[in-house]
Write a protein that holds these residues in place. Structure first.
Motif, mmCIF file in Angstrom:
data_model
loop_
_atom_site.group_PDB
_atom_site.id
_atom_site.type_symbol
_atom_site.label_atom_id
_atom_site.label_comp_id
_atom_site.label_asym_id
_atom_site.label_seq_id
_atom_site.Cartn_x
_atom_site.Cartn_y
_atom_site.Cartn_z
ATOM 1 N N HIS A 13 -15.805 14.103 -4.322
ATOM 2 C CA HIS A 13 -15.700 14.893 -5.584
ATOM 3 C C HIS A 13 -16.248 16.078 -6.185
ATOM 4 O O HIS A 13 -15.637 16.677 -6.635
ATOM 5 C CB HIS A 13 -17.068 13.804 -6.644
ATOM 6 C CG HIS A 13 -16.964 12.545 -6.558
ATOM 7 N ND1 HIS A 13 -16.035 12.427 -7.848
ATOM 8 C CD2 HIS A 13 -17.464 11.648 -6.056
ATOM 9 C CE1 HIS A 13 -16.108 10.281 -7.450
ATOM 10 N NE2 HIS A 13 -16.595 10.350 -6.359
ATOM 11 N N HIS A 67 -8.546 8.562 -7.636
ATOM 12 C CA HIS A 67 -9.784 7.276 -7.028
ATOM 13 C C HIS A 67 -8.999 6.822 -6.009
ATOM 14 O O HIS A 67 -9.632 6.484 -4.615
ATOM 15 C CB HIS A 67 -9.573 5.897 -8.363
ATOM 16 C CG HIS A 67 -9.854 4.727 -7.689
ATOM 17 N ND1 HIS A 67 -11.958 4.881 -7.453
ATOM 18 C CD2 HIS A 67 -9.843 3.700 -8.214
ATOM 19 C CE1 HIS A 67 -11.629 3.743 -7.080
ATOM 20 N NE2 HIS A 67 -10.712 2.712 -7.340
ATOM 21 N N ARG A 70 -9.291 8.718 -2.705
ATOM 22 C CA ARG A 70 -10.730 8.768 -2.255
ATOM 23 C C ARG A 70 -11.110 7.607 -1.698
ATOM 24 O O ARG A 70 -11.955 7.581 -0.836
ATOM 25 C CB ARG A 70 -11.997 9.765 -3.909
ATOM 26 C CG ARG A 70 -11.696 10.733 -4.097
ATOM 27 C CD ARG A 70 -12.560 11.102 -4.798
ATOM 28 N NE ARG A 70 -12.638 9.678 -6.207
ATOM 29 C CZ ARG A 70 -12.694 10.306 -7.862
ATOM 30 N NH1 ARG A 70 -11.740 11.769 -7.636
ATOM 31 N NH2 ARG A 70 -12.535 9.534 -8.287
ATOM 32 N N ARG A 74 -12.549 8.214 1.660
ATOM 33 C CA ARG A 74 -13.566 7.767 2.931
ATOM 34 C C ARG A 74 -13.346 6.652 3.645
ATOM 35 O O ARG A 74 -14.196 7.179 5.192
ATOM 36 C CB ARG A 74 -14.056 6.948 1.167
ATOM 37 C CG ARG A 74 -15.951 6.253 1.706
ATOM 38 C CD ARG A 74 -16.409 5.965 0.605
ATOM 39 N NE ARG A 74 -16.170 6.971 -0.634
ATOM 40 C CZ ARG A 74 -15.739 6.759 -1.774
ATOM 41 N NH1 ARG A 74 -14.398 5.515 -2.125
ATOM 42 N NH2 ARG A 74 -15.964 8.097 -2.473
ATOM 43 N N SER A 186 -15.502 0.221 -0.031
ATOM 44 C CA SER A 186 -15.434 2.085 -0.391
ATOM 45 C C SER A 186 -14.375 2.217 -1.962
ATOM 46 O O SER A 186 -15.010 3.377 -2.463
ATOM 47 C CB SER A 186 -13.739 2.236 0.341
ATOM 48 O OG SER A 186 -13.310 3.589 -0.122
ATOM 49 N N ASP A 187 -14.481 1.188 -2.432
ATOM 50 C CA ASP A 187 -14.188 1.211 -3.935
ATOM 51 C C ASP A 187 -15.103 0.918 -4.905
ATOM 52 O O ASP A 187 -15.334 2.008 -5.930
ATOM 53 C CB ASP A 187 -12.926 0.021 -4.415
ATOM 54 C CG ASP A 187 -12.501 -0.272 -5.858
ATOM 55 O OD1 ASP A 187 -12.417 0.775 -6.827
ATOM 56 O OD2 ASP A 187 -13.221 -1.393 -6.337
ATOM 57 N N ASP A 190 -16.923 4.858 -5.244
ATOM 58 C CA ASP A 190 -16.251 5.231 -6.243
ATOM 59 C C ASP A 190 -16.785 5.314 -7.113
ATOM 60 O O ASP A 190 -16.761 6.463 -8.275
ATOM 61 C CB ASP A 190 -14.585 5.967 -5.549
ATOM 62 C CG ASP A 190 -13.994 6.947 -6.056
ATOM 63 O OD1 ASP A 190 -14.488 7.413 -5.572
ATOM 64 O OD2 ASP A 190 -13.173 6.787 -6.943
ATOM 65 N N GLY A 194 -20.824 6.914 -7.441
ATOM 66 C CA GLY A 194 -19.173 8.069 -8.606
ATOM 67 C C GLY A 194 -20.147 7.898 -9.863
ATOM 68 O O GLY A 194 -19.039 8.370 -10.930
#
Length: 255
Positions: A13, A67, A70, A74, A186-187, A190, A194
């Motif tokens: 980020h 997105h 990331r 990740r 991982s999604d 984020d 996040g």
């Protein structure tokens, strides 16, 4: 565009805020240097397709591709995933859900609309999702299509709460697909950890949507068949703790 030598050590980020999409693309390329040439070609092809499908999509303040980058970075960096199918599926995890008709292609959609053998019939019955998954299988293999299918939300019953149905789908689908758990966590990281990078009313909506999934992911990641090392699982548990801390700050504190 030049990036600092420490780009590979920067939080994602932070890269997003300072360097935007070009910085995330550069970080992605740094990560894929660890793979052989055929793998890099597949990953680049998946990235190109994701960029094309999501070219006009945005997530509040940023291009949607950020997105997806990331999520993939990740998995490679923090989760130490070297399974190319999994990373490809991570890059394309929203492709079928968000752009099924475009992914399937006009000829496939037209066959459905004309009632080709095996196609759904009747008004509103045309669903390009199977054709989109078939296109993914043709391009990247059936395993990628299966993984993307596992993290693709189904059509919801309009008479029931969408968030409840979303959580039910996540629990049931990931129960069957250990590698899909890796993509989805991982999604979730984020979106959940996040959440503080979101603005406006979406902050509270997202926190309320994702908070009940923290124990679900904790259970799924802890399972012996989840294909991650113990140190990686500990890292994810710490991220889930952080997500819960942030959800609490958003939802439980007086205004």
């Amino acid at each position: 565009m030049e990036f600092p030598a420490y780009l590979a050590t920067m939080p994602m980020h932070a890269i997003t805020e300072i360097h935007g999409e070009p910085g995330l693309l550069a970080r992605f390329r740094l990560e894929v240097e660890a793979f052989d040439e055929p793998a890099r070609e597949r990953l680049t092809a998946a990235l190109d397709l994701a960029a094309e499908l999501h070219r006009e999509d945005r997530r509040v303040r940023e291009p949607y591709l950020n997105h997806l980058l990331r999520v993939a970075i990740r998995m490679m960096h923090h989760y130490q995933v070297r399974d190319v199918d999994v990373i490809v599926a991570g890059l394309l995890h929203d492709a079928v859900e968000d752009h099924p008709a475009e992914l399937a292609g006009p000829s496939a959609v037209r066959r459905l609309q004309l009632g080709a053998p095996g196609a759904a019939q009747g008004p509103g019955a045309v669903d390009p999702t199977p054709a989109a998954l078939a296109e993914l299988a043709a391009r990247f293999g059936p395993r990628v299509a299966r993984l993307v299918g596992a993290v693709t939300n189904p059509a919801y019953d309009p008479g029931r709460d969408r968030h409840v149905q979303y959580r039910e789908h996540v629990a049931a689908s990931l129960d069957r697909e250990p590698w899909a758990r890796v993509i989805k966590v991982s999604d979730f990281t984020d979106n959940g950890v996040g959440v503080i990078h979101t603005v406006g009313p979406k902050v509270a909506r997202s926190a309320a949507k994702y908070r009940p999934l923290v124990p679900v992911f904790r259970d799924l990641i802890a399972r012996p068949d989840t294909p991650l090392s113990l140190p990686v699982k500990r890292h994810i548990f710490a991220q889930l703790d952080l997500a819960e801390e942030r959800f609490s700050a958003i939802l439980d504190q007086p205004n």
